[in-house]
Structures are given as structure tokens and as C-alpha cells.
Design a protein around this motif. Structure first.
Motif, PDB file in Angstrom:
ATOM      1  N   ARG A 242       3.405  -9.487   1.089  1.00  0.00           N
ATOM      2  CA  ARG A 242       4.718  -9.975   1.495  1.00  0.00           C
ATOM      3  C   ARG A 242       5.413 -10.663   0.338  1.00  0.00           C
ATOM      4  NH1 ARG A 242       3.692 -12.426   7.615  1.00  0.00           N
ATOM      5  NH2 ARG A 242       3.097 -10.410   8.554  1.00  0.00           N
TER       6      ARG A 242
ATOM      7  N   CYS B 269      10.337  -9.372   3.026  1.00  0.00           N
ATOM      8  CA  CYS B 269       9.875  -8.002   3.176  1.00  0.00           C
ATOM      9  C   CYS B 269       8.359  -7.932   3.155  1.00  0.00           C
ATOM     10  CB  CYS B 269      10.454  -7.123   2.069  1.00  0.00           C
ATOM     11  SG  CYS B 269       9.846  -7.543   0.411  1.00  0.00           S
TER      12      CYS B 269
ATOM     13  N   VAL C   6       9.226  -0.266   1.209  1.00  0.00           N
ATOM     14  CA  VAL C   6       9.576  -1.663   1.490  1.00  0.00           C
ATOM     15  C   VAL C   6      10.135  -1.782   2.902  1.00  0.00           C
ATOM     16  CG1 VAL C   6      10.975  -3.632   0.762  1.00  0.00           C
ATOM     17  CG2 VAL C   6      10.062  -2.041  -0.958  1.00  0.00           C
ATOM     18  N   LYS C   7       9.563  -2.697   3.709  1.00  0.00           N
ATOM     19  CA  LYS C   7      10.049  -2.974   5.066  1.00  0.00           C
ATOM     20  C   LYS C   7      10.643  -4.375   5.100  1.00  0.00           C
ATOM     21  CE  LYS C   7       6.542  -0.085   7.341  1.00  0.00           C
ATOM     22  NZ  LYS C   7       5.423  -0.082   8.317  1.00  0.00           N
ATOM     23  N   VAL C   8      11.919  -4.440   5.461  1.00  0.00           N
ATOM     24  CA  VAL C   8      12.613  -5.721   5.518  1.00  0.00           C
ATOM     25  C   VAL C   8      12.509  -6.273   6.940  1.00  0.00           C
ATOM     26  CG1 VAL C   8      14.858  -6.854   5.336  1.00  0.00           C
ATOM     27  CG2 VAL C   8      14.176  -5.152   3.632  1.00  0.00           C
TER      28      VAL C   8
ATOM     29  N   ILE D 114      18.311  -2.952   2.842  1.00  0.00           N
ATOM     30  CA  ILE D 114      17.526  -3.778   1.925  1.00  0.00           C
ATOM     31  C   ILE D 114      18.491  -4.536   1.023  1.00  0.00           C
ATOM     32  CG2 ILE D 114      15.748  -3.811   0.141  1.00  0.00           C
ATOM     33  CD1 ILE D 114      14.689  -1.184   1.219  1.00  0.00           C
TER      34      ILE D 114
ATOM     35  N   SER E 197      16.245 -10.847   1.033  1.00  0.00           N
ATOM     36  CA  SER E 197      15.578 -10.520   2.290  1.00  0.00           C
ATOM     37  C   SER E 197      14.064 -10.667   2.147  1.00  0.00           C
ATOM     38  CB  SER E 197      15.898  -9.090   2.721  1.00  0.00           C
ATOM     39  OG  SER E 197      17.284  -8.907   2.887  1.00  0.00           O
TER      40      SER E 197
END
Length: 234
Positions: free
Chosen positions: A164, A152, A217-219, A146, A150
Motif C-alpha cells: 500500500r 492505493c 494500481v487499485k485506488v 487514478i 490518492s
């Protein structure tokens, strides 16, 4: 009139309730008080008060030949016995520590002894001798996947809703322990403008900013979602 009176007898070292016969003389009273207070009869000054809180002296029992009844004593009055020569009395010698040799140690000598509280704490690693918690003092490790800038997506508890945005901050904060990720949402679904409790970590519009733990959190390559509005909604 009863021949017995109940009085409080107080001295520098004693405080007690006593039953005294009114026919005895002040001289005999002093002999009794010497056993009670430890003050020699010859050194006693006896004053009569209505109560311990009353500062007014009703009488001074200075005539050794007078009987107690002469002073009109009543139950629960106070006889205060003072010592004209405390250094000569037993109680005075017990409470006067001015002539006692003091046992003193320098800080260095005290630290060398093994029978002290200091030595006990050292042996048992207590207080300031307790080992420091390395986990508490170590800096938390920042996530490598992360990075600031970026794109995410953030987990949502609402089905079908995706949040998002763009990562604007990764690091430690003053408002909570561990690592936090600051995200600027694409839409006003946040809680702040990049600052919390007066401390600014990044800048965005109000309600667009949020701070989350890294595991939420997903990047990835998450494009900005287009709003699908028909003519009536416009």
C-alpha cells in the motif's frame, strides 16, 4: 631458353596476362598492344617492371628494332603501356567525359517529372511521404480514476502480501512508453526514490518509490497497515 614469355600487360584502361614471343621486335609488340590497349603504336611508352607493386623501371622498350629477348624478359614481369596523347586514343575518348554535355534539371523540374524515384515514392507513400502513424504521435490518455494524492494498493505476486502507498505521479516518462503511475509505498518495498535514470518525477525516501502501469494500481480507501509485533520481536 623458352621462346615464349608470360607477362602482365597494364594500361590506363586494361589489365591482362599475355604470352609473347621473345623473337618479335618492339615495333611488332606495339602493333599487338594497340589491339589490346587501344593506344596507337606511335603514342606508346612501354616500361618494364618486376611486378605491379615495384616502382623501379627495369627498362624502357624504346628501340623499335630490338627483339624482346634483348631486354631479358622473365615470366610474370609487367609491361606498363602509357599513352603520350590520350585525347587521340579510342580508350581516351571513351573515358574522357569533360566534353560531354550534361543533362541537368532544376529541383522544380525534377519534382514535376513522373518517371523519377521521387515520383515513385510519392505514389507509393514511401519514405518521407509515408503517412505518419497517428497512434504513435498521439499523447496517451491518462486514467481518470487514478489521481495524485490518492491512497492505493498494488498487486503482489506473493500470497498474503499487500503493498500500500500513495500515488505521487501520473503521466508519461522518459524511461518507457505509455502512462506510468508513481507510488510512494508505506514501507521500503520499492525500487527508487521517485527518480529513474537521472530524471526525477516525485520525491520520497530511497526504496519507497516505484513506477507501475495503471492496471496494477487499485485506488481506494486503503489505510496504512499497522505492524503486528509482539514483545519478543521488539
Amino acid at each position: 631458353m623458352s621462346g615464349i614469355v608470360k607477362l602482365w600487360v597494364i594500361s590506363p584502361d586494361t589489365h591482362s596476362e599475355r604470352r609473347l614471343e621473345l623473337h618479335i621486335t618492339v615495333e611488332k609488340l606495339k602493333g599487338k598492344l594497340e589491339l589490346i590497349t587501344g593506344i596507337p603504336a606511335a603514342n606508346q611508352i612501354i616500361s618494364l617492371y618486376n611486378s605491379e607493386s615495384d616502382a623501379q623501371v627495369l627498362a624502357t622498350l624504346s628501340d623499335d628494332s630490338k627483339q624482346l629477348g634483348y631486354y631479358g624478359l622473365r615470366d610474370y614481369q609487367v609491361l606498363k603501356v602509357e599513352d603520350t596523347n590520350p585525347s587521340a586514343s579510342f580508350t581516351g575518348q571513351m573515358t574522357d567525359v569533360s566534353q560531354v554535355d550534361k543533362f541537368e534539371l532544376t529541383p522544380e523540374e525534377y519534382a514535376k517529372r513522373q518517371d523519377t524515384v521521387l515520383a515513385f515514392k510519392q505514389r507509393n507513400k514511401m519514405g518521407r511521404f509515408a503517412p505518419k502513424d497517428e497512434a504513435a504521435t498521439a499523447q496517451p490518455e491518462l486514467p481518470t480514476d487514478i489521481t495524485v494524492g490518492s491512497r492505493c494498493e498494488v498487486e503482489s505476486t506473493e500470497p498474503g502480501l499487500s503493498k500500500r502507498g500513495t500515488v505521487r505521479f501520473v503521466g508519461t516518462t522518459k524511461f518507457g512508453k505509455g502512462v506510468w503511475v508513481g507510488v510512494e509505498y508505506d514501507e521500503p518495498m520499492g525500487k527508487n526514490d521517485g527518480s529513474v535514470q537521472g530524471e526525477r518525477y516525485f520525491t520520497c525516501r530511497d526504496k519507497y518509490g516505484v513506477f507501475l502501469h495503471p492496471d496494477r494500481v487499485k485506488v481506494g480507501d486503503y489505510p496504512v497497515e499497522e505492524l503486528d509485533l509482539d514483545d519478543e520481536e521488539m
